[in-house]
Design a protein around this motif. Sequence first.
Motif, PDB file in Angstrom:
ATOM      1  N   GLY A  17       0.784  -1.220   0.000  1.00 55.47           N
ATOM      2  CA  GLY A  17       0.000   0.000   0.000  1.00 55.47           C
ATOM      3  C   GLY A  17       0.819   1.274   0.000  1.00 55.47           C
ATOM      4  O   GLY A  17       0.339   2.332   0.349  1.00 55.47           O
ATOM      5  N   SER A  18       2.071   1.163  -0.385  1.00 57.65           N
ATOM      6  CA  SER A  18       2.900   2.372  -0.379  1.00 57.65           C
ATOM      7  C   SER A  18       3.364   2.679  -1.798  1.00 57.65           C
ATOM      8  O   SER A  18       3.152   1.908  -2.725  1.00 57.65           O
ATOM      9  CB  SER A  18       4.115   2.198   0.535  1.00 57.65           C
ATOM     10  N   SER A  19       4.016   3.774  -1.946  1.00 55.10           N
ATOM     11  CA  SER A  19       4.532   4.177  -3.251  1.00 55.10           C
ATOM     12  C   SER A  19       6.053   4.024  -3.296  1.00 55.10           C
ATOM     13  O   SER A  19       6.723   4.713  -4.052  1.00 55.10           O
ATOM     14  CB  SER A  19       4.119   5.612  -3.533  1.00 55.10           C
ATOM     15  N   THR A  20       6.578   3.101  -2.517  1.00 59.68           N
ATOM     16  CA  THR A  20       8.020   2.907  -2.408  1.00 59.68           C
ATOM     17  C   THR A  20       8.668   2.659  -3.762  1.00 59.68           C
ATOM     18  O   THR A  20       9.660   3.306  -4.113  1.00 59.68           O
ATOM     19  CB  THR A  20       8.333   1.740  -1.463  1.00 59.68           C
ATOM     20  N   ILE A  21       8.126   1.721  -4.520  1.00 54.87           N
ATOM     21  CA  ILE A  21       8.724   1.370  -5.812  1.00 54.87           C
ATOM     22  C   ILE A  21       8.687   2.553  -6.761  1.00 54.87           C
ATOM     23  O   ILE A  21       9.678   2.865  -7.428  1.00 54.87           O
ATOM     24  CB  ILE A  21       8.014   0.156  -6.442  1.00 54.87           C
ATOM     25  N   ARG A  22       7.559   3.252  -6.817  1.00 56.15           N
ATOM     26  CA  ARG A  22       7.447   4.423  -7.703  1.00 56.15           C
ATOM     27  C   ARG A  22       8.475   5.483  -7.313  1.00 56.15           C
ATOM     28  O   ARG A  22       9.149   6.053  -8.175  1.00 56.15           O
ATOM     29  CB  ARG A  22       6.037   5.010  -7.638  1.00 56.15           C
ATOM     30  N   HIS A  23       8.623   5.727  -6.016  1.00 51.67           N
ATOM     31  CA  HIS A  23       9.595   6.723  -5.563  1.00 51.67           C
ATOM     32  C   HIS A  23      11.028   6.309  -5.895  1.00 51.67           C
ATOM     33  O   HIS A  23      11.849   7.154  -6.265  1.00 51.67           O
ATOM     34  CB  HIS A  23       9.447   6.979  -4.063  1.00 51.67           C
ATOM     35  N   LEU A  24      11.328   5.027  -5.755  1.00 54.35           N
ATOM     36  CA  LEU A  24      12.670   4.562  -6.109  1.00 54.35           C
ATOM     37  C   LEU A  24      12.930   4.732  -7.604  1.00 54.35           C
ATOM     38  O   LEU A  24      14.017   5.178  -8.002  1.00 54.35           O
ATOM     39  CB  LEU A  24      12.851   3.100  -5.708  1.00 54.35           C
ATOM     40  N   LYS A  25      11.948   4.387  -8.427  1.00 56.92           N
ATOM     41  CA  LYS A  25      12.119   4.551  -9.872  1.00 56.92           C
ATOM     42  C   LYS A  25      12.324   6.013 -10.235  1.00 56.92           C
ATOM     43  O   LYS A  25      13.161   6.347 -11.075  1.00 56.92           O
ATOM     44  CB  LYS A  25      10.919   3.978 -10.620  1.00 56.92           C
ATOM     45  N   GLU A  26      11.574   6.900  -9.586  1.00 58.07           N
ATOM     46  CA  GLU A  26      11.747   8.333  -9.834  1.00 58.07           C
ATOM     47  C   GLU A  26      13.126   8.791  -9.391  1.00 58.07           C
ATOM     48  O   GLU A  26      13.798   9.544 -10.100  1.00 58.07           O
ATOM     49  CB  GLU A  26      10.674   9.132  -9.101  1.00 58.07           C
ATOM     50  N   ARG A  27      13.541   8.340  -8.230  1.00 55.58           N
ATOM     51  CA  ARG A  27      14.833   8.770  -7.688  1.00 55.58           C
ATOM     52  C   ARG A  27      15.995   8.309  -8.558  1.00 55.58           C
ATOM     53  O   ARG A  27      16.994   9.010  -8.704  1.00 55.58           O
ATOM     54  CB  ARG A  27      14.990   8.232  -6.273  1.00 55.58           C
ATOM     55  N   PHE A  28      15.876   7.101  -9.117  1.00 51.65           N
ATOM     56  CA  PHE A  28      16.955   6.565  -9.944  1.00 51.65           C
ATOM     57  C   PHE A  28      16.740   6.832 -11.429  1.00 51.65           C
ATOM     58  O   PHE A  28      17.478   6.328 -12.263  1.00 51.65           O
ATOM     59  CB  PHE A  28      17.129   5.068  -9.673  1.00 51.65           C
ATOM     60  N   HIS A  29      15.729   7.635 -11.761  1.00 47.83           N
ATOM     61  CA  HIS A  29      15.486   8.082 -13.132  1.00 47.83           C
ATOM     62  C   HIS A  29      15.384   6.906 -14.107  1.00 47.83           C
ATOM     63  O   HIS A  29      15.971   6.937 -15.182  1.00 47.83           O
ATOM     64  CB  HIS A  29      16.559   9.074 -13.568  1.00 47.83           C
ATOM     65  N   MET A  30      14.625   5.890 -13.725  1.00 48.28           N
ATOM     66  CA  MET A  30      14.485   4.675 -14.522  1.00 48.28           C
ATOM     67  C   MET A  30      13.763   4.927 -15.848  1.00 48.28           C
ATOM     68  O   MET A  30      13.826   4.100 -16.746  1.00 48.28           O
ATOM     69  CB  MET A  30      13.729   3.611 -13.722  1.00 48.28           C
ATOM     70  N   ASN A  31      13.091   6.050 -15.968  1.00 51.23           N
ATOM     71  CA  ASN A  31      12.321   6.343 -17.181  1.00 51.23           C
ATOM     72  C   ASN A  31      13.139   7.071 -18.251  1.00 51.23           C
ATOM     73  O   ASN A  31      12.645   7.310 -19.344  1.00 51.23           O
ATOM     74  CB  ASN A  31      11.094   7.186 -16.829  1.00 51.23           C
ATOM     75  N   LEU A  32      14.383   7.414 -17.962  1.00 47.89           N
ATOM     76  CA  LEU A  32      15.192   8.183 -18.906  1.00 47.89           C
ATOM     77  C   LEU A  32      15.983   7.278 -19.845  1.00 47.89           C
ATOM     78  O   LEU A  32      16.362   6.168 -19.479  1.00 47.89           O
ATOM     79  CB  LEU A  32      16.173   9.087 -18.146  1.00 47.89           C
ATOM     80  N   THR A  33      16.247   7.794 -21.034  1.00 48.98           N
ATOM     81  CA  THR A  33      17.146   7.097 -21.954  1.00 48.98           C
ATOM     82  C   THR A  33      18.574   7.265 -21.437  1.00 48.98           C
ATOM     83  O   THR A  33      18.837   8.076 -20.539  1.00 48.98           O
ATOM     84  CB  THR A  33      17.064   7.684 -23.374  1.00 48.98           C
ATOM     85  N   GLU A  34      19.492   6.534 -22.021  1.00 49.75           N
ATOM     86  CA  GLU A  34      20.900   6.624 -21.623  1.00 49.75           C
ATOM     87  C   GLU A  34      21.421   8.057 -21.791  1.00 49.75           C
ATOM     88  O   GLU A  34      22.113   8.580 -20.919  1.00 49.75           O
ATOM     89  CB  GLU A  34      21.732   5.650 -22.460  1.00 49.75           C
ATOM     90  N   GLU A  35      21.057   8.693 -22.892  1.00 54.79           N
ATOM     91  CA  GLU A  35      21.512  10.060 -23.163  1.00 54.79           C
ATOM     92  C   GLU A  35      20.897  11.049 -22.165  1.00 54.79           C
ATOM     93  O   GLU A  35      21.576  11.954 -21.671  1.00 54.79           O
ATOM     94  CB  GLU A  35      21.167  10.470 -24.594  1.00 54.79           C
ATOM     95  N   GLN A  36      19.603  10.880 -21.892  1.00 52.79           N
ATOM     96  CA  GLN A  36      18.934  11.755 -20.927  1.00 52.79           C
ATOM     97  C   GLN A  36      19.526  11.570 -19.534  1.00 52.79           C
ATOM     98  O   GLN A  36      19.715  12.541 -18.804  1.00 52.79           O
ATOM     99  CB  GLN A  36      17.434  11.453 -20.892  1.00 52.79           C
ATOM    100  N   LEU A  37      19.830  10.336 -19.201  1.00 49.57           N
ATOM    101  CA  LEU A  37      20.416  10.056 -17.893  1.00 49.57           C
ATOM    102  C   LEU A  37      21.796  10.691 -17.758  1.00 49.57           C
ATOM    103  O   LEU A  37      22.128  11.261 -16.720  1.00 49.57           O
ATOM    104  CB  LEU A  37      20.499   8.550 -17.660  1.00 49.57           C
ATOM    105  N   GLN A  38      22.589  10.614 -18.810  1.00 50.90           N
ATOM    106  CA  GLN A  38      23.904  11.229 -18.786  1.00 50.90           C
ATOM    107  C   GLN A  38      23.795  12.736 -18.552  1.00 50.90           C
ATOM    108  O   GLN A  38      24.520  13.301 -17.725  1.00 50.90           O
ATOM    109  CB  GLN A  38      24.656  10.952 -20.084  1.00 50.90           C
ATOM    110  N   LEU A  39      22.878  13.387 -19.247  1.00 49.62           N
ATOM    111  CA  LEU A  39      22.665  14.823 -19.065  1.00 49.62           C
ATOM    112  C   LEU A  39      22.185  15.120 -17.646  1.00 49.62           C
ATOM    113  O   LEU A  39      22.667  16.061 -17.007  1.00 49.62           O
ATOM    114  CB  LEU A  39      21.662  15.345 -20.091  1.00 49.62           C
TER     115      LEU A  39
END
Length: 68
Positions: A17-39
């Motif tokens: 019932g928490s948003s732990t996984i969503r917060h971790l994904k946001e914190r580690f920028h899991m939605n970015l491409t390699e180039e976006q992550l580098q920037l």
Amino acid sequence: PPPLCTFPGSQLPCFHGSSTIRHLKERFHMNLTEEQLQLQVEQMVDGSMRSITTKLYDGFQYLTNGIM
């Protein structure tokens, strides 16, 4: 101490019932491409290098531990 939460499919209470996984994904920028992550990382490092809190912490580390 509370149990450690080690993986997303866990039955441990910290994942229920928490948003732990969503917060971790946001914190580690899991939605970015390699180039976006580098920037993003470059921007974070640049921001950190100009930050007064980074300078204060570095000074504290130097004074207390001889770390620079």
